[in-house]
Design a protein around this motif. Structure first.
Motif, PDB file in Angstrom:
ATOM      1  N   ALA A 111      42.928  32.641  37.867  1.00  0.00           N
ATOM      2  CA  ALA A 111      41.636  32.308  38.493  1.00  0.00           C
ATOM      3  C   ALA A 111      40.720  31.571  37.524  1.00  0.00           C
ATOM      4  O   ALA A 111      39.747  30.943  37.939  1.00  0.00           O
ATOM      5  CB  ALA A 111      40.964  33.591  38.982  1.00  0.00           C
ATOM      6  N   GLY A 112      41.009  31.700  36.219  1.00  0.00           N
ATOM      7  CA  GLY A 112      40.137  31.064  35.226  1.00  0.00           C
ATOM      8  C   GLY A 112      38.766  31.720  35.161  1.00  0.00           C
ATOM      9  O   GLY A 112      37.763  31.071  34.848  1.00  0.00           O
ATOM     10  N   THR A 113      38.703  33.015  35.456  1.00  0.00           N
ATOM     11  CA  THR A 113      37.414  33.714  35.467  1.00  0.00           C
ATOM     12  C   THR A 113      37.177  34.439  34.136  1.00  0.00           C
ATOM     13  O   THR A 113      38.056  34.524  33.288  1.00  0.00           O
ATOM     14  CB  THR A 113      37.365  34.734  36.627  1.00  0.00           C
ATOM     15  N   ILE A 114      35.968  34.993  34.006  1.00  0.00           N
ATOM     16  CA  ILE A 114      35.576  35.701  32.775  1.00  0.00           C
ATOM     17  C   ILE A 114      35.949  37.171  32.899  1.00  0.00           C
ATOM     18  O   ILE A 114      35.673  37.800  33.921  1.00  0.00           O
ATOM     19  CB  ILE A 114      34.045  35.581  32.574  1.00  0.00           C
ATOM     20  N   LEU A 115      36.545  37.713  31.847  1.00  0.00           N
ATOM     21  CA  LEU A 115      36.765  39.164  31.766  1.00  0.00           C
ATOM     22  C   LEU A 115      36.307  39.614  30.386  1.00  0.00           C
ATOM     23  O   LEU A 115      36.868  39.196  29.372  1.00  0.00           O
ATOM     24  CB  LEU A 115      38.243  39.510  31.955  1.00  0.00           C
TER      25      LEU A 115
END
Ligand SMILES: NC(=O)c1ccc[n+]([C@@H]2O[C@H](COP(=O)([O-])OP(=O)(O)OC[C@H]3O[C@@H](n4cnc5c(N)ncnc54)[C@H](O)[C@@H]3O)[C@@H](O)[C@H]2O)c1
Length: 337
Positions: A111-115
């Protein structure tokens, strides 16, 4: 910023209070929990909104998600947030096991999201100063590190089966600090554990006390210990010894240990009793950092890859204890390319 917080237990309550005081979040906070009444009580106290279930966190148009539910729920919730394109702050560890961790990270990568993971010691004043001392060369070549995490009293009995066990739940903090402070990787562990204390640990298939010897890639030796039953207080320390100097994190007038020396320091009047008071400012700082990460104002201070490395060390300890042998980290899947 509209943040949806999932999990209104011990740490969720603290994080929710922090967020509801934050100028960017304030009254926009939404809280939910599998125990709906618990979420309502917390929301009412903070002037936040209680969502009827986790589903609403993903349909009410939040800007970011904070996961403070039981560890057994983390992997699925991280995946769900990633598929919704939402930035996530999640309490440690990523999941209760390695397959769950790798699956959650794959979703975040896709997803290319921030974690951002909740290793709050990265924001603690003492640990931060230790990192600076080591990195500056002031201690000379580091030869020994001694780390410990001692809980004053066991967690609630229903916490244990969902926690991943002592290495993944508790010592994972010390593993993260060893890497973060020294800048070196652990290459081998030799771990053991004991369940001779309260029966609840045996009954949950867990241990109440653990010890491990860890070898770093530059030859530095580290030991870590953890216990759930340290009546004197909550004792989280790290000693770092080099050829030129040595330092101690967590040694102050609240350290719950008594010297047996006539000229030693007096016992603490008010020893640390739990993680919320000992690390309160660090928990607040990590969430302030998360808000800045979401706003694009700073880099992620602890991403999924960092948390994976700490969990791989915990997995190596679990294997070492089970097979009663030293375990090379290379044996544990999920190594960085
Ligand atoms: N960084 C730290 O120092 C620190 C300290 C304590 C806890 N933690 C972590 O925080 C997490 C929570 O720990 P805690 O001590 O607050 O536990 P807790 O048992 O007090 O609270 C967990 C809450 O999650 C809720 N929950 C469980 N599954 C859920 C689901 N699928 N959806 C929604 N809610 C769910 C429970 O009803 C409960 O209210 C754990 O992962 C733990 O490892 C981190």
């Amino acid at each position: 910023m509209r943040i949806g917080l999932i999990g209104a237990g011990r740490i969720g309550t603290f994080h929710a209070a922090t967020l509801s005081r934050h100028r960017e979040v304030g009254g926009s906070l939404i809280v939910t929990d599998a125990d709906t009444a618990r979420a309502h009580r917390l929301a009412d106290r903070l002037g936040a909104t209680a969502a009827p279930s986790v589903n609403e966190i993903f349909t009410w148009g939040v800007d970011a998600v904070v996961i403070t539910a039981a560890t057994s729920a983390h992997g699925e919730l991280i995946g769900r947030a990633a598929r919704s394109g939402l930035p996530v702050f999640c309490e440690k560890p990523i999941a209760v096991d390695l397959p769950g961790t790798l699956a959650a990270l794959a979703e975040v990568d896709a997803a290319g999201t921030i974690l951002q993971l909740g290793f709050q010691r990265r924001f603690d004043v003492g640990y931060t100063a230790a990192r600076e001392a080591v990195r500056s060369g002031r201690l000379g070549r580091l030869h020994t590190v001694r780390a410990m995490t001692s809980d004053q009293a066991p967690p609630p009995v229903d916490y244990l089966p969902l926690s991943g066990g002592l290495y993944r739940d508790c010592l994972v903090h010390d593993f993260d600090m060893l890497r973060w402070i020294t800048g070196h990787e652990i290459v081998e562990v030799y771990a053991t554990g004991a369940d001779a204390g309260p029966a609840m640990f045996r009954e949950a298939g867990d241990i109440d006390t653990a010890a491990a010897v860890l070898t770093l890639d530059d030859g530095t030796l580290a030991t870590t210990t953890a216990t759930r039953v340290n009546g004197a207080g909550y004792d989280v320390r790290m000693e770092l010894a080099g050829e030129l100097d040595q330092i101690a994190v967590g040694l102050d007038d609240r350290t719950p240990i008594a010297s047996t020396e006539p000229a030693g320091p007096p016992p603490a009047d008010k020893p640390w009793m739990g993680f919320l008071e000992r690390f309160g400012p660090a928990y607040e700082a990590e969430l302030a950092a998360f808000v800045e990460v979401v706003l694009g104002e700073r880099a992620n201070p602890c991403d999924g890859r960092e948390a994976l490395e700490a969990l791989r060390i915990a997995e190596a300890c679990v294997l070492s204890r089970r097979e009663r042998r030293p375990v090379r980290l290379a044996e544990i899947p999920g190594a960085r390319d």
